[in-house]
Each structure stands twice: as C-alpha cells, then as structure tokens.
Design a protein around this motif. Structure first.
Motif: not given
Length: 188
Positions: A64-75
């Motif tokens: 629940g902590f993850v959003k795809l936009t954060a994965l795109e930013t920090w991945g």
C-alpha cells in the motif's frame, strides 16, 4: 540482500548510531493526515536522503506504500521490493511488464517474480510488521482516539518508546552475560 542485523558491519553500525540519535530527537516517527499510507514512499525517500545523505540500496515496503509514480522516480536509484497488485485479468502474469510501463516499473515487476526477491520480501514481515502487530495486540492500538497530527504523533511516539523499552528489557534479561572466572585459592 538485506543486511543481517545479527552480524553488523561498519555501515550498519553507523546507520544504527544515526538512527539512535534521531530517535532521541523524535525524528523517526511521523504522522500524515491521510486515510492510508498509499503514496507515502516518495516523501519517505526524500526524508531518508535528507537525513542520511544517501538512499538505501534495497528497500522492502508494504504494497500500500507504493505508487507507480514513486517507482518511476526512485526505481533507478533504489531496488524497491513491494508486492505486485493482482491484475484485473486473472490470466495475465503480474510479473510481465505492461506495454505502458516505464523501464523502472517493468524492472520492478520482473524483479518481484524472482525467487530471490520473494525470499527477501518475506523477511519484511518478521521485522516491520511485527512492530505493528505488537502495537495492536500488546498495547491495544487499533484506531487513534485523539484528534490532530500533534496528538497522534505523540501517541505514535509512546507506542515506539514502549516497543523499544520492551525490546531493551527482553534483551537485558535474555542475553547471556559473561561470568567472571572463579579463581582457585590455596589454603596452606
């Protein structure tokens, strides 16, 4: 792999010392005025970078902590381990990238399909979720009975302090102490 807390190396000891100093300054507990922690990964990684001057190499987080936009930013900077949501089409393999996925999101999907990632992610439940479960069962924290961020932060700090004290007391009682050697005295 995640670092083994029972075999600290120089880096983990330094991070623990920093964490201990920050706990004393109440910087590790935060409260948000949201219905869930969805989307909190981005601000948390920003805080980690500000506090430590670097990012973790790997990070196992709640789904629940993850959003795809954060994965795109920090991945590209952090190897994020988080469960994949169930696809709407039950016949689709969730570990296969979608056509619209960015390279970071595609790498996350593929990574979470590996045995190594699944094994490492299981370690998260024994550490992070344990604190939450103990707060619910031992301290009876189900929902907050107070209003406002300041009062809720205070409640969260009390739960964290209680948890840390109970761990400290447990370790104080259960860690074997070195016994002084008995000296033989001859009586003539």
């Amino acid at each position: 792999e995640l670092e083994n807390p029972t075999k600290p190396n120089e880096e983990t000891v330094t991070l623990r010392e920093q964490a201990a100093r920050e706990q004393a300054a109440n910087e590790r507990v935060d409260v948000v005025n949201e219905g869930s922690d969805k989307g909190q990964m981005d601000p948390m990684l920003q805080k980690i970078r500000e506090r430590y001057g670097r990012l973790p190499k790997k990070w196992a987080v709640d789904g629940g902590f993850v959003k795809l936009t954060a994965l795109e930013t920090w991945g590209a900077s952090v190897e994020i381990l988080a469960p994949l949501p169930k696809p709407k089409d039950e016949t689709r393999d969730p570990h296969l990238p979608l056509p619209k996925d960015t390279p970071e999101v595609a790498a996350w999907r593929e990574r979470m399909g590996t045995d190594a990632a699944k094994k490492t992610y299981k370690l998260r439940a024994a550490t992070a979720e344990c604190v939450n479960a103990q707060a619910r069962t031992r301290e009876g924290v189900q929902q907050s009975g107070v209003r406002g961020k300041a009062k809720n932060r205070c409640l969260a700090l009390w739960v964290a302090i209680t948890h840390n004290l109970l761990i400290w007391i447990r370790d104080l009682v259960t860690i074997p102490r070195a016994q002084p050697e008995a000296k033989m005295v001859s009586v003539a």
